[in-house]
Structure formats: structure tokens, C-alpha cells
Design a protein around this motif. Sequence first.
Motif, PDB file in Angstrom:
ATOM      1  N   MET A   1      14.775 -25.917   1.913  1.00  0.00           N
ATOM      2  CA  MET A   1      14.299 -25.956   3.283  1.00  0.00           C
ATOM      3  C   MET A   1      14.958 -24.844   4.099  1.00  0.00           C
ATOM      4  O   MET A   1      15.974 -24.298   3.707  1.00  0.00           O
ATOM      5  CB  MET A   1      14.625 -27.311   3.894  1.00  0.00           C
ATOM      6  CG  MET A   1      13.786 -28.416   3.284  1.00  0.00           C
ATOM      7  SD  MET A   1      13.856 -30.044   4.020  1.00  0.00           S
ATOM      8  CE  MET A   1      14.642 -29.901   5.521  1.00  0.00           C
ATOM      9  N   GLY A   2      14.362 -24.526   5.244  1.00  0.00           N
ATOM     10  CA  GLY A   2      14.915 -23.503   6.083  1.00  0.00           C
ATOM     11  C   GLY A   2      14.499 -22.095   5.693  1.00  0.00           C
ATOM     12  O   GLY A   2      15.030 -21.129   6.206  1.00  0.00           O
ATOM     13  N   ARG A   3      13.567 -21.983   4.777  1.00  0.00           N
ATOM     14  CA  ARG A   3      13.158 -20.668   4.305  1.00  0.00           C
ATOM     15  C   ARG A   3      11.876 -20.195   4.973  1.00  0.00           C
ATOM     16  O   ARG A   3      11.435 -19.076   4.761  1.00  0.00           O
ATOM     17  CB  ARG A   3      12.958 -20.742   2.789  1.00  0.00           C
ATOM     18  CG  ARG A   3      12.776 -19.398   2.151  1.00  0.00           C
ATOM     19  CD  ARG A   3      12.860 -19.479   0.636  1.00  0.00           C
ATOM     20  NE  ARG A   3      12.408 -18.214   0.101  1.00  0.00           N
ATOM     21  CZ  ARG A   3      11.235 -18.021  -0.453  1.00  0.00           C
ATOM     22  NH1 ARG A   3      10.396 -19.021  -0.584  1.00  0.00           N
ATOM     23  NH2 ARG A   3      10.884 -16.842  -0.892  1.00  0.00           N
ATOM     24  N   GLY A   4      11.278 -21.008   5.795  1.00  0.00           N
ATOM     25  CA  GLY A   4       9.983 -20.701   6.387  1.00  0.00           C
ATOM     26  C   GLY A   4       9.979 -19.433   7.222  1.00  0.00           C
ATOM     27  O   GLY A   4       9.071 -18.608   7.121  1.00  0.00           O
ATOM     28  N   ARG A   5      10.988 -19.258   8.058  1.00  0.00           N
ATOM     29  CA  ARG A   5      11.031 -18.097   8.937  1.00  0.00           C
ATOM     30  C   ARG A   5      11.241 -16.810   8.130  1.00  0.00           C
ATOM     31  O   ARG A   5      10.611 -15.803   8.391  1.00  0.00           O
ATOM     32  CB  ARG A   5      12.156 -18.278   9.949  1.00  0.00           C
ATOM     33  CG  ARG A   5      12.000 -17.407  11.155  1.00  0.00           C
ATOM     34  CD  ARG A   5      13.061 -17.709  12.171  1.00  0.00           C
ATOM     35  NE  ARG A   5      12.673 -18.833  13.013  1.00  0.00           N
ATOM     36  CZ  ARG A   5      13.376 -19.261  14.042  1.00  0.00           C
ATOM     37  NH1 ARG A   5      14.522 -18.685  14.346  1.00  0.00           N
ATOM     38  NH2 ARG A   5      12.959 -20.260  14.767  1.00  0.00           N
ATOM     39  N   ALA A   6      12.119 -16.868   7.132  1.00  0.00           N
ATOM     40  CA  ALA A   6      12.377 -15.690   6.295  1.00  0.00           C
ATOM     41  C   ALA A   6      11.137 -15.327   5.478  1.00  0.00           C
ATOM     42  O   ALA A   6      10.796 -14.147   5.340  1.00  0.00           O
ATOM     43  CB  ALA A   6      13.565 -15.936   5.381  1.00  0.00           C
ATOM     44  N   LYS A   7      10.463 -16.334   4.952  1.00  0.00           N
ATOM     45  CA  LYS A   7       9.250 -16.084   4.167  1.00  0.00           C
ATOM     46  C   LYS A   7       8.152 -15.513   5.048  1.00  0.00           C
ATOM     47  O   LYS A   7       7.418 -14.609   4.634  1.00  0.00           O
ATOM     48  CB  LYS A   7       8.769 -17.361   3.499  1.00  0.00           C
ATOM     49  CG  LYS A   7       7.605 -17.143   2.551  1.00  0.00           C
ATOM     50  CD  LYS A   7       7.336 -18.406   1.767  1.00  0.00           C
ATOM     51  CE  LYS A   7       6.217 -18.343   0.777  1.00  0.00           C
ATOM     52  NZ  LYS A   7       5.374 -17.222   0.725  1.00  0.00           N
ATOM     53  N   LYS A   9       8.580 -13.658   7.670  1.00  0.00           N
ATOM     54  CA  LYS A   9       8.953 -12.261   7.946  1.00  0.00           C
ATOM     55  C   LYS A   9       8.623 -11.370   6.750  1.00  0.00           C
ATOM     56  O   LYS A   9       8.079 -10.278   6.918  1.00  0.00           O
ATOM     57  CB  LYS A   9      10.448 -12.198   8.266  1.00  0.00           C
ATOM     58  CG  LYS A   9      10.990 -10.813   8.469  1.00  0.00           C
ATOM     59  CD  LYS A   9      10.496 -10.177   9.737  1.00  0.00           C
ATOM     60  CE  LYS A   9      11.166  -8.846   9.945  1.00  0.00           C
ATOM     61  NZ  LYS A   9      10.702  -8.192  11.127  1.00  0.00           N
ATOM     62  N   GLN A  10       8.937 -11.845   5.542  1.00  0.00           N
ATOM     63  CA  GLN A  10       8.625 -11.073   4.337  1.00  0.00           C
ATOM     64  C   GLN A  10       7.117 -10.880   4.188  1.00  0.00           C
ATOM     65  O   GLN A  10       6.649  -9.806   3.819  1.00  0.00           O
ATOM     66  CB  GLN A  10       9.184 -11.774   3.106  1.00  0.00           C
ATOM     67  CG  GLN A  10      10.689 -11.738   3.025  1.00  0.00           C
ATOM     68  CD  GLN A  10      11.221 -12.576   1.876  1.00  0.00           C
ATOM     69  OE1 GLN A  10      10.502 -13.359   1.278  1.00  0.00           O
ATOM     70  NE2 GLN A  10      12.498 -12.406   1.599  1.00  0.00           N
ATOM     71  N   THR A  11       6.356 -11.911   4.491  1.00  0.00           N
ATOM     72  CA  THR A  11       4.901 -11.826   4.402  1.00  0.00           C
ATOM     73  C   THR A  11       4.373 -10.820   5.415  1.00  0.00           C
ATOM     74  O   THR A  11       3.493 -10.007   5.106  1.00  0.00           O
ATOM     75  CB  THR A  11       4.269 -13.205   4.652  1.00  0.00           C
ATOM     76  OG1 THR A  11       4.794 -14.127   3.694  1.00  0.00           O
ATOM     77  CG2 THR A  11       2.763 -13.157   4.531  1.00  0.00           C
TER      78      THR A  11
END
Length: 59
Positions: A1-7, A9-11
Motif C-alpha cells: 500500500m502507499g504506492r498509488g501516488r508513485a505509480k 507519477k511513473q505512468t
Amino acid sequence: MGRGRAKAKQTKVARDLKYRTYETDFGALARELHGETTDEPDQVDELDPWSGYAEPPRD
């Protein structure tokens, strides 16, 4: 969890790289890769924007 914002941004970055068009100077790239020199001097910034934050050298 907590990876939504980073993912997200990468997208966003990947999509930007995929669909943005760049004007590539292939002639300049070839000259650089072959080590050819040009008559143009390298662009050097006269004033470093961070130089005011550096400590003076100690002797």
C-alpha cells in the motif's frame, strides 16, 4: 500500500515520454558520437546560481 501516488507519477512520465515529439538533431548527435569538434564554444554559465550559498574556501 502507499504506492498509488508513485505509480501515478511513473505512468504520467512514461506517457509523456511516449507521446511527446522531440526535434532531434541527428547530425549533431553523430558529430558528438564520432568525436568531431565544432567551432562553436561550449555554453558556460558565467554566474553559478548556487555560488552565493557556498562557503568561502579556507586556506
